[in-house]
Write a protein that holds these residues in place. Structure first.
Motif, PDB file in Angstrom:
ATOM      1  N   PHE A 268     -20.559  16.214   1.582  1.00 51.36           N
ATOM      2  CA  PHE A 268     -19.851  17.413   2.025  1.00 51.36           C
ATOM      3  C   PHE A 268     -19.254  18.234   0.885  1.00 51.36           C
ATOM      4  N   ALA A 269     -19.382  17.731  -0.355  1.00 50.64           N
ATOM      5  CA  ALA A 269     -18.859  18.507  -1.479  1.00 50.64           C
ATOM      6  C   ALA A 269     -19.494  19.902  -1.565  1.00 50.64           C
ATOM      7  N   PRO A 270     -20.830  20.018  -1.360  1.00 53.45           N
ATOM      8  CA  PRO A 270     -21.430  21.361  -1.457  1.00 53.45           C
ATOM      9  C   PRO A 270     -20.875  22.353  -0.447  1.00 53.45           C
ATOM     10  N   ILE A 271     -20.244  21.883   0.622  1.00 54.09           N
ATOM     11  CA  ILE A 271     -19.674  22.845   1.570  1.00 54.09           C
ATOM     12  C   ILE A 271     -18.150  22.876   1.438  1.00 54.09           C
ATOM     13  N   GLY A 272     -17.646  22.252   0.397  1.00 47.88           N
ATOM     14  CA  GLY A 272     -16.242  22.422   0.059  1.00 47.88           C
ATOM     15  C   GLY A 272     -15.259  21.505   0.764  1.00 47.88           C
ATOM     16  N   PHE A 273     -15.757  20.450   1.421  1.00 46.60           N
ATOM     17  CA  PHE A 273     -14.818  19.558   2.121  1.00 46.60           C
ATOM     18  C   PHE A 273     -14.306  18.504   1.136  1.00 46.60           C
ATOM     19  N   ASN A 274     -12.997  18.324   1.090  1.00 46.73           N
ATOM     20  CA  ASN A 274     -12.431  17.257   0.264  1.00 46.73           C
ATOM     21  C   ASN A 274     -12.400  15.950   1.071  1.00 46.73           C
ATOM     22  N   TRP A 275     -11.971  14.859   0.428  1.00 45.81           N
ATOM     23  CA  TRP A 275     -12.051  13.579   1.141  1.00 45.81           C
ATOM     24  C   TRP A 275     -11.092  13.504   2.314  1.00 45.81           C
ATOM     25  N   GLN A 276      -9.990  14.233   2.241  1.00 40.98           N
ATOM     26  CA  GLN A 276      -9.060  14.231   3.378  1.00 40.98           C
ATOM     27  C   GLN A 276      -9.732  14.807   4.623  1.00 40.98           C
ATOM     28  N   ILE A 277     -10.465  15.915   4.439  1.00 41.69           N
ATOM     29  CA  ILE A 277     -11.152  16.521   5.591  1.00 41.69           C
ATOM     30  C   ILE A 277     -12.195  15.555   6.131  1.00 41.69           C
TER      31      ILE A 277
ATOM     32  N   ILE B 275     -15.822   5.372   4.920  1.00 48.71           N
ATOM     33  CA  ILE B 275     -16.906   6.278   5.334  1.00 48.71           C
ATOM     34  C   ILE B 275     -16.581   7.705   4.902  1.00 48.71           C
ATOM     35  N   GLY B 276     -15.323   8.099   5.104  1.00 46.68           N
ATOM     36  CA  GLY B 276     -14.901   9.442   4.741  1.00 46.68           C
ATOM     37  C   GLY B 276     -15.108   9.716   3.262  1.00 46.68           C
ATOM     38  N   ARG B 277     -14.716   8.752   2.395  1.00 49.40           N
ATOM     39  CA  ARG B 277     -14.892   8.942   0.947  1.00 49.40           C
ATOM     40  C   ARG B 277     -16.379   9.017   0.585  1.00 49.40           C
ATOM     41  N   TRP B 278     -17.153   8.183   1.282  1.00 50.76           N
ATOM     42  CA  TRP B 278     -18.595   8.207   1.023  1.00 50.76           C
ATOM     43  C   TRP B 278     -19.182   9.551   1.448  1.00 50.76           C
ATOM     44  N   MET B 279     -18.678  10.071   2.566  1.00 50.88           N
ATOM     45  CA  MET B 279     -19.177  11.349   3.092  1.00 50.88           C
ATOM     46  C   MET B 279     -18.903  12.498   2.127  1.00 50.88           C
ATOM     47  N   THR B 280     -17.895  12.337   1.281  1.00 45.90           N
ATOM     48  CA  THR B 280     -17.539  13.418   0.358  1.00 45.90           C
ATOM     49  C   THR B 280     -18.731  13.870  -0.479  1.00 45.90           C
ATOM     50  N   HIS B 281     -19.606  12.890  -0.842  1.00 46.48           N
ATOM     51  CA  HIS B 281     -20.796  13.268  -1.625  1.00 46.48           C
ATOM     52  C   HIS B 281     -21.626  14.293  -0.866  1.00 46.48           C
TER      53      HIS B 281
ATOM     54  N   ALA C  11     -10.688  12.925   8.226  1.00 52.11           N
ATOM     55  CA  ALA C  11     -10.182  13.454   9.499  1.00 52.11           C
ATOM     56  C   ALA C  11     -11.313  13.771  10.462  1.00 52.11           C
ATOM     57  N   LEU C  12     -12.510  14.046   9.910  1.00 52.52           N
ATOM     58  CA  LEU C  12     -13.634  14.368  10.796  1.00 52.52           C
ATOM     59  C   LEU C  12     -14.019  13.172  11.666  1.00 52.52           C
ATOM     60  N   ILE C  13     -13.783  11.951  11.163  1.00 50.88           N
ATOM     61  CA  ILE C  13     -14.233  10.773  11.923  1.00 50.88           C
ATOM     62  C   ILE C  13     -13.443  10.577  13.219  1.00 50.88           C
ATOM     63  N   PRO C  14     -12.096  10.437  13.139  1.00 57.21           N
ATOM     64  CA  PRO C  14     -11.390  10.374  14.438  1.00 57.21           C
ATOM     65  C   PRO C  14     -11.545  11.668  15.220  1.00 57.21           C
TER      66      PRO C  14
ATOM     67  N   ALA D 159       0.839  -1.194   0.000  1.00 52.32           N
ATOM     68  CA  ALA D 159       0.000   0.000   0.000  1.00 52.32           C
ATOM     69  C   ALA D 159       0.875   1.246   0.000  1.00 52.32           C
ATOM     70  N   THR D 160       0.429   2.268  -0.716  1.00 51.23           N
ATOM     71  CA  THR D 160       1.229   3.482  -0.789  1.00 51.23           C
ATOM     72  C   THR D 160       0.630   4.606   0.035  1.00 51.23           C
ATOM     73  N   LEU D 161      -0.684   4.568   0.257  1.00 56.42           N
ATOM     74  CA  LEU D 161      -1.341   5.645   0.994  1.00 56.42           C
ATOM     75  C   LEU D 161      -1.288   5.342   2.489  1.00 56.42           C
ATOM     76  N   PRO D 162      -1.559   6.333   3.337  1.00 50.03           N
ATOM     77  CA  PRO D 162      -1.582   6.075   4.780  1.00 50.03           C
ATOM     78  C   PRO D 162      -2.626   5.008   5.109  1.00 50.03           C
ATOM     79  N   PRO D 163      -2.375   4.182   6.127  1.00 48.44           N
ATOM     80  CA  PRO D 163      -3.274   3.061   6.455  1.00 48.44           C
ATOM     81  C   PRO D 163      -4.724   3.484   6.649  1.00 48.44           C
ATOM     82  N   ILE D 164      -4.958   4.698   7.176  1.00 52.98           N
ATOM     83  CA  ILE D 164      -6.338   5.105   7.480  1.00 52.98           C
ATOM     84  C   ILE D 164      -7.195   5.129   6.211  1.00 52.98           C
ATOM     85  N   ASP D 165      -6.545   5.351   5.018  1.00 51.96           N
ATOM     86  CA  ASP D 165      -7.296   5.402   3.760  1.00 51.96           C
ATOM     87  C   ASP D 165      -7.973   4.080   3.438  1.00 51.96           C
ATOM     88  N   TYR D 166      -7.395   2.991   3.916  1.00 49.18           N
ATOM     89  CA  TYR D 166      -7.947   1.682   3.582  1.00 49.18           C
ATOM     90  C   TYR D 166      -8.942   1.200   4.622  1.00 49.18           C
ATOM     91  N   SER D 167      -9.048   1.930   5.734  1.00 44.18           N
ATOM     92  CA  SER D 167      -9.883   1.464   6.846  1.00 44.18           C
ATOM     93  C   SER D 167     -11.354   1.798   6.601  1.00 44.18           C
TER      94      SER D 167
END
Lengths: 81, 615
Positions: free
Chosen positions: B501-510, B493-499, B513-516, B480-488
């Motif tokens: 949160f996109a209207p308020i400008g949050f990218n998938w990284q944000i 959930i974070g990537r799914w949340m992007t849908h 990070a909101l979950i922990p 794996a090349t990305l940080p472990p949290i990306d695969y968890s």
């Protein structure tokens, strides 16, 4: 005269406590706390904003009453000790 | 006479400020079982004692009441227990009515009302030391005869001050009181009793009048209040910080040490250090703030200043839809909402208390500062405005102001939504000033700490472990090349949340990070660093590196949107856990979480879209 109109520091006797609606809890509580006919009362202090609430001495106790609460207390006529 | 069944059940009853709790502590040595009465958030305190004669006694400390004609939920409990009507609560064998010897006009009326229940009863004439000092003379024999029940003198704050009461419990006969017939209503009977048995040189203590002339003065009083508030705020905000750091370091070290023992089992090691001990750290880190705040509150309450502060501020707070008593809980919520919400117990009206609990999370707590500092430093230029102000400082101020103004608005709305529109009652006694009793204060602090650890700690610990699970599983695949949290799961959930949160400008990284970051607001900073796979040696270095990264990658609109998000979002499980505990159920947890998320989304949406349109 109502308790809200009594000048600060002056003593007066309670006439009665008026209910503002049927089953008025505030009026009932005031009577229980000693606001009953013939009891001496005095406004000791008033709050810094809009002279509200009033600090009222009754018996050996002081109570903070908001103006609408204190307005329920009618004073006995004439007797100002 | 040694089993619980044969123990004498005694209920301590008395009006507020009669010294009942101090007497309870004196009798039981402060060892009490503290719980809530079934279905309500009213504290039930029971203790045990053994009299000099070997009689086993269980003492119940009932909530203070002015009358059996209840005007608050506290008084309902006292009324129902005294009458033997509360389900699940045994009727007391004996009522011990505690009276403040310096305040008999008020307290004797309640004693007469209690006597009419016809239950075995005795009177503890408390604060006899103060009464003597003030030259108050009480003819106990006359009073005893007229009331038709035994009277003992007590000084609850003095060692051995309950000896007469203990001795009386040995010989008391459980018979109903037999008061001498009196003329007229209960007030007339109180007057007759006072005339026959009590000599008062002055209606109030001279010292109280002197102190009140200053403390309640419209100018001097407000200055003193401001100084006291400033001290509390400073204490909770900064004095507790070294203690918190020490606690955090201690827990982390313990975690490392225990983790070291488990080096052969990486999964278990991660659970222990990142799950259990991280959770334990979150829980214990709140303790210093809670203890510091409650030290102040208990001292102010015991000395009699707290109701005076409420007196001074009542009008302002009432206009906002709250009550004077809400001021200290809200002020301390600027440091942390946890102790603030716990402090709402001093608010008598349940509607006012609930409104205060619901708006407390809007006060900008200290955990938001790391997030604010990071974003402001990265996105807001350090520019002078009007020669004296700094743009960064102005943004920070606006964030604080937004919290306060929205709290006022929410309190206003809550007041209009409440079904019970009856008048909110103040009618608040300003008791005599007293020197706080160190013993009572220590016991009070001990009780608060235990309650927090037991009731809130459990929820918090389990949620932290759940978050650890979500952020650690499944493990990243080979190579794996990305940080472990990306695969968890958290990553998914974070990537799914992007849908969402996109209207308020949050990218998938944000979003990830909101979950922990739910564990505590400031955790979002370190989780962002984790998501951006920044390796840094210290927290400060990580924050610096993170600032540079996000300044390069995020738009201004995204940054401002995240700032607006943090003004409102309930990004703190501890707050939600303490709301559950203090409102005795999940209903208001969902309500506050829902309204805070809605406000956060709305504020971020407006901020993001506006900034996009303007830049």
């Amino acid at each position: 005269m109502r308790l809200t109109e009594l000048p600060q520091g002056q003593c007066a006797l309670v006439g009665q406590v008026q209910d503002t609606q049927p089953g008025d809890v505030v009026a009932r509580r005031l009577r229980e706390l000693g606001f009953v006919a013939g009891e001496p009362v005095r406004v000791v202090a008033t709050g810094p904003f809009g002279r509200d609430p009033l600090l009222v001495q009754v018996g050996f106790t002081r109570f903070a009453l908001r103006r609408p609460e204190a307005a329920r207390v009618l004073l006995a006529d004439g007797v100002v000790a | 006479m040694s089993t619980a069944a044969s123990a004498l059940h005694v209920a301590l009853v008395g009006s507020p400020n009669c010294g009942k709790t101090a007497l309870f502590n004196r009798l039981t040595g402060g060892r009490a079982k503290v719980a809530n009465y079934a279905g309500v958030t009213i504290e039930r305190k029971e203790g045990r004692l053994e009299t000099p004669g070997g009689r086993h006694v269980r003492v119940l400390d009932l909530p203070g009441a002015y009358s059996l004609d209840a005007a608050s939920p506290d008084e309902v409990i006292t009324r129902d227990v005294c009458a033997g009507r509360l389900a699940g609560e045994r009727a007391p064998d004996l009522i011990v009515c505690v009276l403040d010897a310096t305040n008999l006009r008020l307290h004797l009326r309640f004693a007469l009302e209690l006597a009419e229940l016809g239950r075995p009863m005795l009177v503890a004439l408390n604060m006899m030391d103060v009464a003597r000092k003030r030259g108050i003379r009480i003819d106990v024999d006359v009073l005893q005869e007229r009331l038709g029940m035994p009277i003992v003198e007590t000084v609850a704050v003095r060692q051995g001050g309950a000896a007469a009461l203990l001795a009386e419990l040995d010989r008391v006969r459980l018979v109903p009181p037999m008061p001498a017939a009196g003329d007229g209503d209960v007030h007339a009977r109180v007057r007759a009793l006072l005339a026959a048995a009590v000599t008062m040189p002055r209606a109030t203590a001279a010292i109280d009048d002197a102190i009140d002339a200053v403390v309640l003065h419209r100018a001097a009083g407000l200055v003193i209040l401001a100084v006291v508030m400033f001290l509390i705020f400073q204490a909770v905000f900064s004095w507790a910080a070294p203690l918190q750091d020490a606690v955090a370091a201690g827990v982390a070290a313990a975690g490392e040490w225990v983790g070291g023992l488990l080096a052969s089992m990486p999964l278990l090691q991660s659970l222990v250090t990142d799950g259990v001990f991280a959770g334990l750290g979150t829980v214990l880190e709140f303790l210093p703030q809670i203890l510091v705040l409650f030290l102040f509150i208990l001292v102010l309450e015991e000395s009699g200043y707290l109701p005076r502060a409420a007196f001074l501020l009542d009008t302002l707070m009432f206009k906002a839809g709250l009550t004077g008593r809400a001021f200290i809980p809200l002020l301390s919520s600027f440091a942390c909402a946890i102790p603030g919400i716990m402090a709402t117990r001093s608010i008598a009206d349940p509607r006012d208390r609930l409104a205060t609990i619901l708006v407390a999370p809007l006060m900008t707590c200290s955990a938001r500062l790391p997030v604010y500092t990071l974003l402001i430093a990265a996105f807001i230029p350090r520019r002078e405005v009007l020669g004296v102000f700094n743009l960064q400082g102005i943004v920070l101020f606006v964030l604080y102001l937004a919290g306060i103004l929205s709290a006022l608005a929410v309190a206003w709305v809550i007041k209009r939504l409440q079904r019970d529109r009856s008048e909110h009652m103040l009618v608040m006694e300003l008791p005599s000033y007293r020197l706080p009793d160190p013993r009572s204060i220590l016991l009070g602090l001990w009780e608060r700490a235990l309650i927090f650890l037991r009731r809130v700690g459990g929820i918090l610990l389990s949620l932290t472990i759940l978050l650890w699970f979500l952020s650690s599983f499944p493990a990243p695949p080979e190579g794996a090349t990305l940080p472990p949290i990306d695969y968890s799961y958290a990553g998914h959930i974070g990537r799914w949340m992007t849908h969402l949160f996109a209207p308020i400008g949050f990218n998938w990284q944000i979003c990830i990070a909101l979950i922990p970051g739910l564990a505590a607001r400031e955790v979002a900073v370190s989780s962002l660093a984790t998501v951006y796979a920044l390796s840094a040696t210290s927290e400060e270095a990580a924050a610096m590196a993170l600032g540079t990264t996000i300044a390069a990658q995020w738009s201004l609109a995204t940054a401002l949107s995240l700032l607006a998000w943090y003004v409102f979002a309930p990004q703190c499980m501890s707050t939600l856990a303490v709301i559950r505990r203090e409102t005795n159920g999940w209903r208001y947890v969902w309500i506050s979480a829902a309204y805070l998320f809605a406000l956060a989304y709305l504020a971020s949406f407006i901020t993001y879209q506006l900034t996009l349109a303007l830049t």
